[in-house]
Enzyme design. Structure first.
Site, PDB file in Angstrom:
ATOM      1  CG  PHE A 137      -1.937   1.039   1.307  1.00  0.00           C
ATOM      2  CD1 PHE A 137      -3.161   0.875   0.674  1.00  0.00           C
ATOM      3  CD2 PHE A 137      -1.720   2.199   2.044  1.00  0.00           C
ATOM      4  CE1 PHE A 137      -4.148   1.850   0.762  1.00  0.00           C
ATOM      5  CE2 PHE A 137      -2.695   3.178   2.131  1.00  0.00           C
ATOM      6  CZ  PHE A 137      -3.918   3.008   1.494  1.00  0.00           C
ATOM      7  N   GLY A 179       3.936  12.743   4.548  1.00  0.00           N
ATOM      8  CA  GLY A 179       3.302  11.602   5.188  1.00  0.00           C
ATOM      9  C   GLY A 179       1.883  11.926   5.606  1.00  0.00           C
ATOM     10  N   GLY A 238       5.629  -0.936   3.522  1.00  0.00           N
ATOM     11  CA  GLY A 238       5.834  -2.313   3.949  1.00  0.00           C
ATOM     12  C   GLY A 238       5.613  -3.298   2.819  1.00  0.00           C
ATOM     13  NE  ARG A 255      14.412 -10.940  41.117  1.00  0.00           N
ATOM     14  CZ  ARG A 255      15.676 -11.234  40.856  1.00  0.00           C
ATOM     15  NH1 ARG A 255      16.003 -12.470  40.525  1.00  0.00           N
ATOM     16  NH2 ARG A 255      16.599 -10.303  40.914  1.00  0.00           N
ATOM     17  CD  GLN A 286       7.103  -5.157  40.368  1.00  0.00           C
ATOM     18  OE1 GLN A 286       7.675  -4.100  40.624  1.00  0.00           O
ATOM     19  NE2 GLN A 286       7.605  -6.038  39.516  1.00  0.00           N
ATOM     20  CD  GLU A 324      -2.274   2.873   7.975  1.00  0.00           C
ATOM     21  OE1 GLU A 324      -3.087   3.743   7.625  1.00  0.00           O
ATOM     22  OE2 GLU A 324      -1.800   2.024   7.194  1.00  0.00           O
TER      23      GLU A 324
END
Length: 897
Positions: A353, A361, A395, A530, A549, A648
């Protein structure tokens, strides 16, 4: 359980097997068939909705009652003994229910109204998005039973089609002698023993789809979970999608071509070759044919996600060829282009494409590639005026594409430019992969990530293509050279031509969520195994027990569920729109729906890709040094996700599309509030624009924020406030003499950009809140889904605390403190569910490919094994002599340059 049930049966003269206890000799103490009794004692009895089974001791016939006690066979009360069979876990979380047995119901029948009714069968012509599928995960909801042994058709709220059940149907003859009309007219009949056999088959099928996870250190957290992870997986995806995923994952794992190779990443050229071979093999397996894709569009996303979880270069290559290139031809072309769709699937051609150019762009209207029409030869001449107009970053173009959908400015013979149009251009010979005459095509080189995908460039020197290669759905040129427009307004035509970009943006949103899924799975499994520090020197605790965490990771876990639901639902909205447009529907509603989806896709991509970007980085850091090790995949996930923020459409540029949509709404003044209703209801809240601005938060504790209405009300106020501020800023800039371009440019930072992001967060919060609090959500899942919804809402809202205070919605320090306390409280509540939640969304270990994220939780064993499997890990380096033999001689050399 069986002993207790038997006692109740003897006391009341009732049996689940359809006969009173002792009615026939040799059936067991409670009249159970052996197979039935074994089933009642099995761990499968977990999930169904309450159903009451009765035996009328006078008429010696069975019936079923609903939750209100109304007999379904006789439409009234009957003289029966009663045993309750419930599929909801007891309130204490594990003991047997006080009022009888816990039995899983086979057929997913709705409790419609007050009874076990049959929902009306509504079969729309097109697949439409609806609320959460109420029957996924063996919950309550609506279904249509088509007779003995056939699958039921799942229906969501309002009777909308969802997906196929794939489970046996419950016959109305739950007990022998039940009136076939007793269950709202469902046809056919089966005895209870047959029903139990069907249930056992369904249970076995689910166990095959979602097998037990391997034992290990993670079992500690899995045992603490407040819900069953299998039930949640079934509720979220449904059996059909789970089976489809499993087929893909197991196929890749069994194929030697996809075998994981320990050690360094392959060289660039080898990686490109492997990616193409993988892509070709996917076509050979043909996981999803065109018929199934049109019937179940979500499977298209699932296929791309499943391939991406293995390798994102593979997913991108496949997506660009099939979905982007193929969809562009399908949606922008006409019948004369349908032949190319077959060539795409057979790999006779390989596509890309080509829109972006080296010097342009986001500003697509300024693209400089031209297509001049020559009436004499009935051909278009594709030309790049200079190297800045070269197609770039495309791509698949670097090495493998043979054809491209090229966007160029269309000129007719009279010299008039008709704007940007798509053309199908052959750039390589499919038999030799050599460039076509007049085409200079090449590869742009190594990137930060996704290096298995060959991004390339192309320049065209007066390349002639047939007139028919114009993709002419939105504009055409006659053989004589006359331009035929489907839209009178050029902006409408451009919008329709670029409409495929919305599809690309929605796909990127879903891809970013999948990458965040992988990272959070790795980080949370690591955190649960862990152990570091503890209350004493002898006792170390899992790092997941630490509040920091939890605060770092659990909000991103909640974001996965919220953003995935939003992304999938927007994808289905887009499918509905495209099906209507391809069917020729051009109503005012469709036009408004297109504008709304464009705004949501433009704002959704920045929100989701930035959330994934931050989340993956947080996961990398939360795993410490082990997270920096390449074999644990977090670095690759971070690099592979990074382009989602750019292609995009640059995220910051896209947000202007969303803010422009909001600024164009008639909110101030808005005498006609009805004009603020949108097809997807994303802006309907603006009907209360003036009153929303006057609202204030009046709570004083964390519990006030945990009310689902609290973050929703705060977000609505925030969007209204930022909309007013953006309007005022834009007006001030214009009054000061700025042009419209300058005024809009000066309004982005702190105003329009913040407005667009807040609006998108509100939209996600609103959709996910409706989903998690829908009546169809199975009771065992409501608490955990509610916490996920609340955590995402409050965590996202907390990033706007300064604005909430500045605008006056919050006042006093207690309001902000209670918001923070609510977030930490939700993190603490979700901590024990975290491992089960990632078990729900995690792919198999082979696909996840992370030693520290494996399902068995053997963190150090898996990591140590992987390190020792690295190539040359115990060998001395090939350059050993440079260190051991050749010693430096000081002041011996002099610079030569």
């Amino acid at each position: 359980m069986a002993t207790r049930a038997s006692a109740a049966a003897r006391r009341d003269g009732v049996t689940v097997g359809g006969e009173p206890a002792g009615a026939r000799g040799g059936r067991g103490r409670a009249g159970f068939h052996r197979k039935e009794q074994a089933y009642l004692e099995s761990p499968a009895l977990r999930y169904a909705s309450p159903v009451y089974l009765h035996w009328d001791t006078r008429s010696r016939r069975g019936c079923s009652r609903d939750a209100t006690g109304r007999c379904q066979a006789t439409r009234g009360r009957c003289m029966t003994s009663e045993a309750r069979v419930t599929g909801l876990p007891p309130a204490d979380g594990g003991r047997e229910a006080a009022d009888g047995l816990q039995v899983r119901r086979v057929c997913e029948l709705a409790r419609a109204g007050s009874g076990l009714g049959r929902a009306p069968a509504v079969r729309p012509a097109r697949i439409r998005r609806s609320g959460p599928s109420p029957l996924q995960g063996r919950g309550t909801g609506a279904a249509v039973c088509h007779g003995p042994g056939r699958a039921g058709e799942l229906l969501g709220p309002g009777g909308r089609e969802r997906r196929r059940a794939g489970v046996g149907t419950l016959c109305p003859g739950i007990l022998p002698g039940v009136d076939p009309g007793g269950l709202a007219g469902i046809k056919g009949g089966r005895c209870w023993r047959h029903t139990v056999a069907m249930t056992s088959t369904a249970e076995a099928r689910v166990d095959a789809l979602l097998p037990d996870l391997p034992p290990g250190p993670l079992q500690v957290y899995r045992a603490r979970a407040s819900f069953d992870w299998r039930q949640l997986a079934l509720f979220l995806d449904g059996e059909d999608i789970l089976s489809f995923k499993k087929t893909i994952f197991s196929t890749l794992e069994k194929d030697p071509l996809f075998a994981r190779s320990p050690g360094a990443s392959p060289a660039l050229e080898k990686y490109r070759e492997l990616t193409f071979l993988w892509c070709r093999r996917v076509f050979e397996y043909d996981f999803l044919d065109m018929h199934d894709a049109l019937k179940s569009p979500l499977k298209v996303l699932v296929l791309v996600h499943s391939l991406g979880m293995y390798d994102w270069s593979l997913a991108s290559k496949f997506l660009l060829h099939v979905l982007v290139f193929g969809s562009a031809i399908y949606s922008s072309g006409s019948e004369r282009h349908l032949e190319y769709l077959h060539k795409i699937r057979s790999l006779e051609i390989f596509g890309c494409f080509a829109m972006t150019e080296l010097s342009h762009g986001s500003n697509s209207r300024a693209l400089r590639t031209t297509a001049h029409y020559d009436p004499a030869s009935q051909e278009f001449i594709i030309h790049s005026p200079d190297f800045e107009a070269a197609k770039f970053w495309v791509g698949n173009m670097g090495k493998s594409a043979t054809h491209a959908v090229v966007f160029a400015q269309l000129y007719t013979a009279d010299g008039q430019c008709h704007g940007l149009h798509p053309f199908l251009v052959q750039i390589r010979d499919p038999k030799t992969l050599l460039p076509m005459p007049g085409v200079m095509v090449g590869d742009i080189g190594r990137k930060l990530g996704q290096n298995g995908l060959d991004n390339g460039f192309a320049m065209f020197h007066k390349v002639r293509i047939p007139r028919e290669n114009l993709l002419n759905r939105n504009g055409d040129v006659t053989p004589e050279g006359a331009y035929v427009a489907r839209f009178k307004d050029t902006r409408q035509r451009l919008g329709a031509t670029l409409g495929s970009l919305s599809a690309g943006r929605v796909c990127i949103m879903n891809v970013a969520v999948m990458q965040l899924k992988l990272a959070v799975t790795i980080a949370l499994r690591f955190s649960a195994t862990r152990r570091q520090f503890g209350p004493t020197d002898e006792e170390e605790v899992a790092v997941l027990e630490y509040q920091v965490q939890q605060w770092r990771l659990l909000p991103y876990l909640a974001a996965i569920f919220a953003l995935e639901y939003f992304s999938k639902s927007l994808f289905l909205d887009l499918v509905e729109l495209q099906q209507d447009l391809l069917g020729g529907e051009r109503s005012a509603r469709q036009e408004e729906l297109g504008r709304e989806i464009h705004a949501l896709a433009s704002g959704g991509k920045p929100l989701v890709s930035w959330t994934a970007q931050r989340g993956i980085q947080e996961c990398r850091e939360a795993c410490g040094g082990h997270g920096y090790l390449a074999m644990n995949r977090l670095g690759k996930l971070r690099d592979d996700n990074d382009p989602n923020c750019t292609y995009e459409g640059d995220n910051n540029v896209l947000l202007q599309q969303t803010s422009n949509y909001l600024l164009g709404l008639p909110v101030h003044p808005a005498p006609d509030r009805a004009s603020l209703r949108s097809p997807l209801k994303s802006v309907d809240f603006l009907q209360g624009y003036p009153s929303s601005l006057g609202q204030r938060f009046t709570g004083s504790c964390a519990a006030d924020w945990l009310d689902p209405a609290a973050p929703l009300a705060a977000y609505k106020w925030l969007v209204c406030y930022l909309l007013r501020e953006s309007h005022q800023k834009l007006h001030q800039e214009r009054v000061s003499g700025c042009s419209d371009f300058e005024a809009r440019n000066n309004c982005q930072v702190y105003h329009c950009r913040s407005l667009a992001l807040a609006f998108m967060e509100l939209t996600v919060v609103q959709r996910f809140l409706s989903y998690t609090h829908h009546v169809s959500v199975p009771s065992p899942l409501r608490a955990v889904l509610g916490r996920l919804s609340a955590l995402y809402s409050l965590w996202s809202l907390s990033q706007h605390t300064a604005l909430l205070y500045r605008g006056g919605y919050l006042s006093g320090e207690q309001a902000g403190k209670s918001l923070e306390a609510a977030i930490l409280d939700l993190c603490a509540q979700l901590k024990d569910d975290a491992v089960a939640l990632v078990d729900t969304i995690a792919p198999p270990d082979f696909i996840l490919d992370s030693p520290i994220g494996k399902a068995d939780g053997q963190l150090y064993k898996n990591l140590w094994t992987s390190v020792l499997q690295e190539r040359g890990v115990l060998e001395r380096p090939a350059w050993w002599a440079e260190q051991a033999v050749h010693k430096p001689v000081p002041r011996h050399l002099k610079a030569q340059l």
